[in-house]
Design an enzyme around this catalytic site. Sequence first.
Site, PDB file in Angstrom:
ATOM      1  N   GLY A 215      31.891  31.256  36.800  1.00 28.59           N
ATOM      2  CA  GLY A 215      32.740  32.371  36.399  1.00 28.59           C
ATOM      3  C   GLY A 215      32.820  33.438  37.459  1.00 28.59           C
ATOM      4  O   GLY A 215      31.994  33.477  38.369  1.00 28.59           O
ATOM      5  N   PRO A 216      33.808  34.303  37.335  1.00 27.07           N
ATOM      6  CA  PRO A 216      33.989  35.360  38.338  1.00 27.07           C
ATOM      7  C   PRO A 216      32.822  36.348  38.324  1.00 27.07           C
ATOM      8  O   PRO A 216      32.059  36.386  37.356  1.00 27.07           O
ATOM      9  CB  PRO A 216      35.295  36.040  37.911  1.00 27.07           C
ATOM     10  CG  PRO A 216      35.553  35.623  36.517  1.00 27.07           C
ATOM     11  CD  PRO A 216      34.834  34.349  36.284  1.00 27.07           C
ATOM     12  N   PRO A 217      32.670  37.139  39.367  1.00 25.23           N
ATOM     13  CA  PRO A 217      31.569  38.091  39.448  1.00 25.23           C
ATOM     14  C   PRO A 217      31.635  39.117  38.316  1.00 25.23           C
ATOM     15  O   PRO A 217      32.711  39.489  37.891  1.00 25.23           O
ATOM     16  CB  PRO A 217      31.790  38.803  40.791  1.00 25.23           C
ATOM     17  CG  PRO A 217      32.763  37.982  41.541  1.00 25.23           C
ATOM     18  CD  PRO A 217      33.521  37.169  40.560  1.00 25.23           C
ATOM     19  N   GLY A 220      28.515  38.402  33.670  1.00 27.09           N
ATOM     20  CA  GLY A 220      27.267  38.340  32.929  1.00 27.09           C
ATOM     21  C   GLY A 220      26.488  37.054  33.116  1.00 27.09           C
ATOM     22  O   GLY A 220      25.688  36.690  32.253  1.00 27.09           O
ATOM     23  N   LYS A 221      26.700  36.366  34.233  1.00 28.53           N
ATOM     24  CA  LYS A 221      25.987  35.107  34.439  1.00 28.53           C
ATOM     25  C   LYS A 221      24.485  35.352  34.623  1.00 28.53           C
ATOM     26  O   LYS A 221      23.657  34.694  33.985  1.00 28.53           O
ATOM     27  CB  LYS A 221      26.561  34.373  35.665  1.00 28.53           C
ATOM     28  CG  LYS A 221      28.021  34.000  35.489  1.00 28.53           C
ATOM     29  CD  LYS A 221      28.566  33.230  36.657  1.00 28.53           C
ATOM     30  CE  LYS A 221      28.624  34.048  37.937  1.00 28.53           C
ATOM     31  NZ  LYS A 221      29.495  35.236  37.813  1.00 28.53           N
ATOM     32  N   THR A 222      24.157  36.293  35.487  1.00 30.25           N
ATOM     33  CA  THR A 222      22.749  36.609  35.701  1.00 30.25           C
ATOM     34  C   THR A 222      22.113  37.102  34.401  1.00 30.25           C
ATOM     35  O   THR A 222      21.011  36.698  34.033  1.00 30.25           O
ATOM     36  CB  THR A 222      22.617  37.683  36.797  1.00 30.25           C
ATOM     37  OG1 THR A 222      23.363  37.263  37.938  1.00 30.25           O
ATOM     38  CG2 THR A 222      21.182  37.893  37.177  1.00 30.25           C
ATOM     39  N   HIS A 436      60.239  60.635  41.045  1.00 30.15           N
ATOM     40  CA  HIS A 436      59.922  59.207  41.070  1.00 30.15           C
ATOM     41  C   HIS A 436      59.149  58.805  39.805  1.00 30.15           C
ATOM     42  O   HIS A 436      59.534  57.870  39.092  1.00 30.15           O
ATOM     43  CB  HIS A 436      59.106  58.894  42.329  1.00 30.15           C
ATOM     44  CG  HIS A 436      58.741  57.451  42.492  1.00 30.15           C
ATOM     45  ND1 HIS A 436      59.369  56.620  43.391  1.00 30.15           N
ATOM     46  CD2 HIS A 436      57.811  56.682  41.862  1.00 30.15           C
ATOM     47  CE1 HIS A 436      58.845  55.416  43.307  1.00 30.15           C
ATOM     48  NE2 HIS A 436      57.886  55.426  42.381  1.00 30.15           N
ATOM     49  N   GLU A 437      58.080  59.537  39.536  1.00 34.06           N
ATOM     50  CA  GLU A 437      57.234  59.155  38.393  1.00 34.06           C
ATOM     51  C   GLU A 437      57.936  59.375  37.062  1.00 34.06           C
ATOM     52  O   GLU A 437      57.775  58.585  36.128  1.00 34.06           O
ATOM     53  CB  GLU A 437      55.899  59.915  38.428  1.00 34.06           C
ATOM     54  CG  GLU A 437      55.028  59.635  39.657  1.00 34.06           C
ATOM     55  CD  GLU A 437      54.810  58.152  39.931  1.00 34.06           C
ATOM     56  OE1 GLU A 437      54.879  57.340  38.992  1.00 34.06           O
ATOM     57  OE2 GLU A 437      54.602  57.797  41.118  1.00 34.06           O
ATOM     58  N   ASP A 518      56.323  49.133  44.102  1.00 32.89           N
ATOM     59  CA  ASP A 518      57.186  48.797  42.967  1.00 32.89           C
ATOM     60  C   ASP A 518      58.049  47.593  43.308  1.00 32.89           C
ATOM     61  O   ASP A 518      58.197  46.672  42.507  1.00 32.89           O
ATOM     62  CB  ASP A 518      58.121  49.971  42.634  1.00 32.89           C
ATOM     63  CG  ASP A 518      57.348  51.218  42.223  1.00 32.89           C
ATOM     64  OD1 ASP A 518      56.189  51.070  41.812  1.00 32.89           O
ATOM     65  OD2 ASP A 518      57.919  52.315  42.323  1.00 32.89           O
TER      66      ASP A 518
HETATM   67  P1  ADP Z   1      27.280  38.152  37.265  1.00 38.38           P
HETATM   68  O1  ADP Z   1      25.913  37.597  37.488  1.00 38.38           O
HETATM   69  O2  ADP Z   1      28.154  37.266  36.462  1.00 38.38           O
HETATM   70  O3  ADP Z   1      27.960  38.606  38.507  1.00 38.38           O
HETATM   71  P2  ADP Z   1      25.802  40.181  35.961  1.00 38.38           P
HETATM   72  O4  ADP Z   1      25.072  39.396  34.935  1.00 38.38           O
HETATM   73  O5  ADP Z   1      25.033  40.535  37.170  1.00 38.38           O
HETATM   74  O6  ADP Z   1      27.139  39.468  36.370  1.00 38.38           O
HETATM   75  O7  ADP Z   1      26.366  41.494  35.256  1.00 38.38           O
HETATM   76  C1  ADP Z   1      26.147  42.783  35.761  1.00 38.38           C
HETATM   77  C2  ADP Z   1      25.974  43.775  34.642  1.00 38.38           C
HETATM   78  O8  ADP Z   1      27.177  43.930  33.901  1.00 38.38           O
HETATM   79  C3  ADP Z   1      24.946  43.350  33.641  1.00 38.38           C
HETATM   80  O9  ADP Z   1      23.671  43.760  34.021  1.00 38.38           O
HETATM   81  C4  ADP Z   1      25.409  44.035  32.369  1.00 38.38           C
HETATM   82  O10 ADP Z   1      24.986  45.374  32.340  1.00 38.38           O
HETATM   83  C5  ADP Z   1      26.899  44.024  32.515  1.00 38.38           C
HETATM   84  N1  ADP Z   1      27.483  42.861  31.841  1.00 38.38           N
HETATM   85  C6  ADP Z   1      28.175  41.868  32.438  1.00 38.38           C
HETATM   86  N2  ADP Z   1      28.579  40.972  31.530  1.00 38.38           N
HETATM   87  C7  ADP Z   1      28.143  41.392  30.336  1.00 38.38           C
HETATM   88  C8  ADP Z   1      28.250  40.879  29.007  1.00 38.38           C
HETATM   89  N3  ADP Z   1      28.912  39.739  28.729  1.00 38.38           N
HETATM   90  N4  ADP Z   1      27.674  41.570  28.005  1.00 38.38           N
HETATM   91  C9  ADP Z   1      27.021  42.717  28.258  1.00 38.38           C
HETATM   92  N5  ADP Z   1      26.881  43.244  29.489  1.00 38.38           N
HETATM   93  C10 ADP Z   1      27.442  42.608  30.529  1.00 38.38           C
HETATM   94 ZN    ZN Z   2      56.767  53.837  41.629  1.00 42.10          ZN
HETATM   95 MG    MG Z   3      24.911  37.624  39.288  1.00 44.55          MG
END
Ligand code: ADP
Ligand code: ZN
Ligand code: MG
Length: 637
Positions: A215-217, A220-222, A436-437, A518
């Site tokens: 999954g993307p950074p 919450g993988k860690t 513009h805005e 735009d």
């Molecule tokens: P990854 O490892 O995917 O890059 P992390 O696990 O390091 O992401 O997430 C960084 C922080 O963001 C976590 O310590 C937490 O505080 C928050 N976070 C990310 N995903 C979640 C989630 N699904 N639920 C709750 N907190 C999250």
């Molecule tokens: Zn504009």
């Molecule tokens: Mg991580």
Amino acid sequence: MKSFGKKTLMKQRLTKHATLTGALAASLLMLPGILGGTPALAQKADRDSLTYGELIKKTEKGEVKKVELDETEQVAKVYLDGQKPDTQPLRVSLLEQNTELINKLKENKVDFEEVSSANSRAAVGLLINLMWILPLAALMLLFLRRSTNASSQAMNFGKTRARFQMEAKTGVKFEDVAGIEEAKEELQEVVTFLKQPEKFTAVGARIPKGVLLVGPPGTGKTLLAKAIAGEAGVPFFSISGSEFVEMFVGVGASRVRDLFKKAKENAPCLIFIDEIDAVGRQRGAGIGGGNDEREQTLNQLLTEMDGFEGNNGIIIIAATNRPDVLDAALLRPGRFDRQVIVDAPDRKGRLEILKVHSRNKKIDPSVSLEVVARRTPGFTGADLANLLNEAAILTARRRKEAITPIEIDDAIDRLTIGLTLNPLLDSKKKRLIAYHEIGHALLATLLENSDPLNKVTIIPRSGGIGGFSQQIFNEDMIDSGLYTRAWLKDHITMALGGKASESEVFGEAEVTGGASGDLKMVTDLARKMVTMYGMSELGLVALETQNSDVFLGRDWVNRSEYSEEMATKIDHQVRTLAVSCYQEACRIIRENRALVDRLVDLLIEQETIEGEQFRKIVAEYTQLPEKPLAVEIAGKR
Ligand code: ADP
Ligand code: ZN
Ligand code: MG
């Protein structure tokens, strides 16, 4: 990723040098202290000085009135009897031990005192010394680093350098991870593997060794890996793939061995390998024959994984955002044969994550987390945690009791758009930006299918943004990707509203480059309508398909083969669409010119107009289209 590994390495080396240089600097410090001191003492042959012997003689004769002894400086100031009060005292160089003199002074009852100028002198000396020692030390450090870099690595080669972290208890529970329910469910099983392996082995099930989180950074993988260890109550070993990769062949492999050895001693436990793509890239794929070191490390990792029995209580969890580059061998059964997708959360997921992170924060009841979740499409868990933290900081800075919708709003803008800068002074540029805005904002409000306006502002932001008009996202559409043709068309028209307004008011010649963003969006959208959604005269053909690989973080478009002739037709269709939208935008601005002028004056005065106030003013001039979303959100805030 590689640089991360180097950075940690550097830190280690730096500390080593710091102690070295510390000692060096100290020894250098002593030198100039002595050197700097002597010249003053050396010149004693001038008229205002006495020799040591002369002083003793004068003391015996009773010609001395008062003596100030400075033993650290080894000098005495002598005031003679009958000396005019305003003349300088005589200077006498002293010896190391001045017992004879002191005894004589006492005998003759001469008024004497011992002073020490050492402290202040030393401080000044130190400063002066530091001035030239610092650059010198820096230079030395540079040399040392150069010369020892290679040798220290060579010396440490093969030695155990524990580069992994171990947490006996992570303290993270599943309830701390939200919004990724499917992943959690799948991993629930892993907890059971760790806690009660018998349950599985009894029925002859082979326990998986490795799980790959993809999954993307920031999703919450860690956190998830820690939660598994936390739930199972086992130690958590972690290492980043980039830390395996070293300059010397074999170091990474020995690190893998160390890691598994430690883990086996502590089983049951969990090993977490972050950024596994750093080691696990396809072997032999690098330019110029690949990276030997990486291959060896990867081979070692595979060997270790094959080496232990399925039920020895070690589970390996790895994380990556590039599953596409992983070596196929890693994904074979018995290795990371389970893959769990950890994607960015949807609206409901975001709400759950916001709930988790608001647990320890004071939030005013007027804040609806549901609205926050709705307003943050594309935010990952880490972004949301950051958002609430940012809002809390703003709240503290404003000395409020609890986070209110205003702080949330400001925090969202800060994260998505940039830091606020000082407002512009009233000028032509400011008026131009305002027109513009307002052009965007008015079209967002008047076009039937456009998302309602959240606010329009001309407070500049970092990154060269003069102002912006912001809509309330139609999150359902963004999440599902099911854009209607009417919505797309109105969106393009709204996006052209800024340029339309500038040119209606100031004339085509005065139009600025401020609309380039735009225009890019307009072209992208119009092109998609023609080539992907089949929404043009070219009919129902998907000429281009969007790559579904979300983790690349880019809008990869696969171009199918089409003829030159077709390419011209596409360009023509895109242009026709954009031009008709632009004309529509110009028409609406022209027909509401009085309203536009009034809104611009108000915007220049207020600098920000909220959606509700904006709609109220517009309603005085013309019929507002019904937008349930605006009502719904307004009711909640
Ligand atoms: P990854 O490892 O995917 O890059 P992390 O696990 O390091 O992401 O997430 C960084 C922080 O963001 C976590 O310590 C937490 O505080 C928050 N976070 C990310 N995903 C979640 C989630 N699904 N639920 C709750 N907190 C999250
Ligand atoms: Zn504009
Ligand atoms: Mg991580």
